[in-house]
Enzyme design. Structure first.
Site, PDB file in Angstrom:
ATOM      1  N   ASP A  79      14.203  12.237  81.168  1.00 42.35           N
ATOM      2  CA  ASP A  79      14.863  10.973  80.852  1.00 42.35           C
ATOM      3  C   ASP A  79      13.824   9.891  80.572  1.00 42.35           C
ATOM      4  O   ASP A  79      14.051   8.724  80.849  1.00 42.35           O
ATOM      5  CB  ASP A  79      15.784  10.545  81.994  1.00 42.35           C
ATOM      6  N   ASP A 130      12.313   4.642  81.334  1.00 38.48           N
ATOM      7  CA  ASP A 130      12.804   5.704  82.218  1.00 38.48           C
ATOM      8  C   ASP A 130      14.223   5.328  82.660  1.00 38.48           C
ATOM      9  O   ASP A 130      14.468   4.195  83.102  1.00 38.48           O
ATOM     10  CB  ASP A 130      11.882   5.836  83.433  1.00 38.48           C
ATOM     11  N   LEU A 131      15.146   6.272  82.522  1.00 33.08           N
ATOM     12  CA  LEU A 131      16.540   5.988  82.859  1.00 33.08           C
ATOM     13  C   LEU A 131      16.727   5.961  84.370  1.00 33.08           C
ATOM     14  O   LEU A 131      16.138   6.771  85.101  1.00 33.08           O
ATOM     15  CB  LEU A 131      17.450   7.046  82.243  1.00 33.08           C
TER      16      LEU A 131
END
Length: 961
Positions: A615, A572-573
């Site tokens: 994301d 996960d960004l």
């Protein structure tokens, strides 16, 4: 003369075997004193052989004791004479049975006793009796072995003997049934035990009836027993007058009889329901049975047709009723003709009546020579046949007019019929094709006219192959003809073997089919493209969530089949939303594609990569055995994500957190969920990390889930309340401001600080909701607290960037107007102030228009630059308390704080210092030029009521000074 001499003289007068004995007082056994000649003849002993010997020598040694015990009661009773039986032994050792008559007489002179025994040989009688007893025993065993109940009653009606089966059906306790009981007694027990149904007429009448039946010679009676069981009782009288009773279980027979009767009734019902006349006559032509339709066809009064009537009688009755027309040949000849046809076995006759009505009479003969007739109304069939014949003529005309080629060949290949189109297909002159031509002749005409392109140049070879394979040719075949035509040939055979051929011109259809096939290929390619899009992310080209689920199932099956281990890496960004918010979604899309390429560059060909959210990325890994590769890949990718990328000459900075779950530490079915838990674990640890799933994570997740549910409940219950920490003027020491801080007033845990719930609330995205509660409650509480006061401190709140951008402006404006003093929003420096766009600055200006001051919180701990401060132009700076804590002991720390204060002074921004724990802290900060001070040295965060006490205490102290 002595008594012995008297006995000898007396006993010598009889021919029976007699022995005399004397038992002296005190002896156990009598000793022989005399035997007669009859004794010698029977036993073979002389008097000299037995005199003075004990009487036991005359008996079988094995039976002597039994004999003594048998006669002892009679002797003890003083009986002078009695009789017994015993097995005796002769002088030669042979044994025989004898009837013994014993007489006793006491001798008073010495107290002894004389005895005389008369022996008669009864061996033959004993043997006969033994044989009879054995026969009786075998008979009893045979009777008891007989499975059906069996009994013998004497002439007086009492039970003589019965087997165990009879006793079992007569009583629940078979021991109750004993010889000598009367028939009534036994039946009463049977009725009392519920083994026989109570007679409807009562027991007394029942007994009288059954006894009368027996006297009347009724030897078979059927009984119905409980449970729908049935017995047949059969009685026989022996020559001696005894009644022999036998019971047979006929339950199955009764049920079968019922089923047969039901089947017969159903058959009769079916016959009556049959709409056409149906009748059965016996071999003498007399009516056995018929249905209602037959009666109605033969009489205007159906009841007049009865079983037993002769067929002639029935036919004459029908003619009397006018149902059968008077036959021109006369009734007798008509009836005789029908009977004769039936006797000859003529099975079907069609009869035409006036009014164009027709019947077909179908006859058959059964095995027992009954005649069965069914009359079927075939009027409509006859009419249909006429119609069909006319239709057939029209059909042939239509076939001839049909433009499609049509023909019929006999099994030997001779042309029977064809239409004009068939002939024109083979030649321009249709007269050349004629009925009677052989198939090869017709084909030669076609070959001459070059009808079959495939045959040109090899006509004889083609014809030979065609004739050789004519019997195996397909029923449907497409044939290419001259002129680029395609005909579909349909071949079928009639019942008599004729070959029927019809050809349809499929030229246009085949062209269309080809076009359709090309179109289908295009559709298939489009479908493949749609399928690809359905399973792939359009932006990055990676698989999507559906693709991930499918591939995960394949990996699971591969592990079941080949072994190995699975790993799921969930990425996960971090700070991706800020890029979208500050630089636009085009920049965000660019970042996502860049991330996808970085992941592709690190994974192996057999790894599966999918983008499952905005994301969020997932990597599936299968490996033959557990290795460190998944963890190393996770660490590598997290490091890769810290490298910024450029978009339109602007630098996009982001990061990533990763969660890793591997078998066997996690169950296969839970891998995706477990990796999500590990990702959450990484984010809780500060982001930019790799979280690895273990068993404790589940417990942590459950605790977090419980906390999340509790937070949502607390928001609904409005349990979050403001606590206040005063801000002190560094010069005057007066309270000049208050910061509103969030506390959770939990019903069970008491006051809960933000450190215990804020991170979970942030994950739930409900921090803004809590801030709103605190904002509204603090405004209301402080408005009341400072109402009418001359000195009103500023009231400050911590806010996030989302609250600034997405906050309900009207709601904020409505509450701000309620508070008479200054309201300030403290922006966390971690908002990345320098990256905020014009929208953010515009929202700040709107808040300033409402009279809200803007402060930068925790300055010095984040990334805010001097440029950012100039762009935002805050009303105050708040120094992070972690920078303030060491200033009393560290000169470098004091210099750092002083530099921040000087920056504020240079930008004309007042400075607030947090973390003031001691008086020394307060003194140093005042000397360094801080405007306001805040910390535990002055007060801990206070509830509204305690804030009131604190403020009034400070006011009283100021007045006293």
């Amino acid at each position: 003369m002595s008594l012995e001499n008297i006995l000898q003289n007396f006993l010598s007068l009889t021919q029976d075997a007699v022995a005399a004995g004397y038992r002296a007082k005190g002896d156990d056994t009598a000793r022989l004193v005399y035997v007669n000649q009859g004794f010698v003849d029977v036993f073979g002993y002389t008097l000299e052989d037995v005199v003075n010997h004990p009487a036991s020598i005359l008996h079988d040694h094995d039976d002597w004791r039994d004999f003594v015990e048998k006669i002892a009661p009679q002797i003890a009773a003083g009986l002078p004479r009695f009789q017994s039986e015993a097995r005796n032994r002769r002088a030669d050792g042979s044994k025989f049975w004898a009837s013994i008559s014993l007489m006793y007489a006491d001798y008073d002179e010495d107290g002894g006793r004389y005895s005389a025994a008369v022996y008669r040989d009864i061996s033959e009688l004993v043997q006969q009796r033994t044989n009879a007893e054995a026969a009786q025993t075998r008979l009893l065993d045979a009777i008891n072995a007989y499975p059906d109940p069996f009994a013998i009653y004497q002439t007086d009606g009492t039970l003589s003997i019965c087997n165990s089966a009879y006793a079992a059906v007569s009583s629940k306790d078979p021991q109750k049934i004993r010889p000598g009981m009367t028939y009534r007694e036994i039946v009463s027990i049977t009725l009392d035990d519920g083994l026989q149904l109570e007679p409807p007429e009562g027991r007394k009448a029942y007994f009288e009836r059954t006894e009368n039946e027996a006297r009347a010679g009724i030897d078979v009676v059927d009984l119905e027993l409980p449970g729908d069981r049935h017995h047949r009782v059969m009685r026989n009288v022996s020559e001696s007058g005894n009644i022999i009773v036998q019971r047979v279980d006929i339950t199955e027979l009764v049920r079968q009889r019922r089923a047969a009767e039901e089947a017969q009734n159903r058959l009769l019902s079916a016959i009556n329901a049959y709409p056409d006349p149906f009748v059965i006559y016996d071999r003498d032509m007399r009516l056995v049975t018929c249905n209602t339709a037959y009666r109605e066809s033969m009489s205007t009064n159906p009841e007049a047709i009865r079983p037993g009537m002769h067929v002639g009688e029935v036919l004459n009755h029908a003619m009397d009723c006018g149902l059968i027309p008077e036959p021109p040949e006369g009734r007798e000849a008509y009836v005789n003709g029908i009977i004769e046809d039936a006797l000859k076995g003529k099975r079907a006759v069609d009869i035409e009546f006036a009014g164009d009505t027709h019947n077909r009479v179908l006859r058959s003969i059964t095995e027992n020579e009954d005649y069965v007739s069914i009359s079927v109304d075939i009027t409509e069939l006859v009419r249909q046949r006429h119609t069909a014949e006319a239709a057939q003529k029209r059909l042939m005309s239509a076939i001839n007019a049909n433009p499609a080629p049509f023909c019929i060949y006999e099994p030997n290949g001779t042309l029977v019929a064809h239409n004009r189109a068939y002939a024109l297909d083979f030649c321009k002159d249709p007269s050349r094709i004629r009925a009677g031509m052989k198939l090869d002749e017709v084909m030669r005409v076609a070959l001459e006219n070059r009808v079959f392109p495939d045959a040109i140049g090899r006509e004889e070879e083609w014809l030979a192959n065609m004739m050789a394979n004519k019997r195996t040719v397909a029923p449907v075949e497409d044939i290419r003809l001259s002129g680029d035509r395609i005909h579909r040939t349909f071949r079928s055979h009639s019942d008599d073997g004729d070959l029927i051929i019809m050809r349809i011109d499929m030229t246009e259809q085949m062209r269309q089919r080809k076009a359709l096939e090309e179109h289908a290929e295009q559709l298939e390619r489009a479908n493949d493209e749609i399928t690809y899009k359905a399973f792939h992310d359009e932006l990055t080209g990676l698989g999507n969530r559906r693709y991930l689920i499918d591939e995960f199932e394949k990996f699971r099956q591969k592990r079941e089949a080949d072994g190995g281990e699975l790993a799921v890496l969930h990425i996960d960004l971090d700070r991706f939303k800020q890029i979208n918010d500050t630089m636009g979604h085009a920049a965000g899309d660019h970042v996502l594609k860049e991330v996808a390429e970085r992941i592709r560059g690190r994974v192996r060909p057999d790894d599966v990569v999918a983008r499952i959210g905005g994301d969020e990325f997932v990597i599936l890994i299968w490996q033959p055995e557990l290795t460190e590769r998944p963890l190393a890949l996770a660490a590598t990718l997290v490091n890769d994500m810290f490298r910024p990328c450029s978009f339109q000459d602007r630098e996009c900075r982001f990061g990533a957190s990763a969660g890793l779950a591997c078998t066997p530490l996690a169950e296969v079915e839970d891998l995706l969920t477990s990796s999500d838990i590990a990702l959450y674990k990484a984010k809780r640890g500060g982001r930019g990390q790799v979280g690895v799933f273990d068993a404790q994570d589940v417990e942590e997740m459950l605790r977090t889930k419980a906390m999340a549910d509790d937070i949502l409940r607390g928001i609904e219950s409005s349990e979050f309340v403001p606590y206040y920490q005063p801000q002190i003027d560094a010069s005057s020491g007066q309270v000049v401001g208050i910061e509103a801080l969030a506390r959770w007033e939990h019903p069970d845990k008491g006051i809960v600080p933000p450190s215990e719930f804020l991170s979970v609330a942030a994950d739930l995205n409900v921090v803004s909701d809590i801030d709103s509660l605190i904002f509204e409650k603090a405004i209301a509480e402080c408005s009341e607290l400072f109402s009418g006061s001359d000195i009103i401190p500023s009231l400050s709140f911590n806010v996030s960037a989302n609250r600034v951008i997405e906050g309900a402006y009207e709601n904020i404006a409505r509450h701000v107007s309620q508070y008479p003093g200054e309201i300030a929003f403290e922006l966390l420096e971690t908002i990345f102030l320098e990256e905020q766009d014009d929208v953010f600055l515009f929202q700040l200006d709107r808040l300033r228009d409402l009279g809200i001051s803007i402060e930068v919180d925790d300055f010095g701990s984040g990334r805010a630059s001097i440029v950012a401060l100039q762009r935002i132009a805050p009303d105050r700076l708040k120094i992070d308390g972690r920078l303030v804590m060491p200033i009393a002991e560290s000169t470098s720390a004091a210099r750092l704080v002083k530099s921040i204060i000087e920056i504020g002074n240079a930008l004309s921004i007042p400075v607030v210092a947090e973390g003031v724990e001691t008086a020394e802290h307060a003194r140093i900060l005042a000397e360094l030029g801080a405007d306001r001070l805040q910390g535990y040295h002055f007060s801990k965060p206070l509830s509204g009521s305690r804030l009131r006490d604190y403020l009034f205490g400070s006011l009283r102290q100021a007045c006293s000074n």
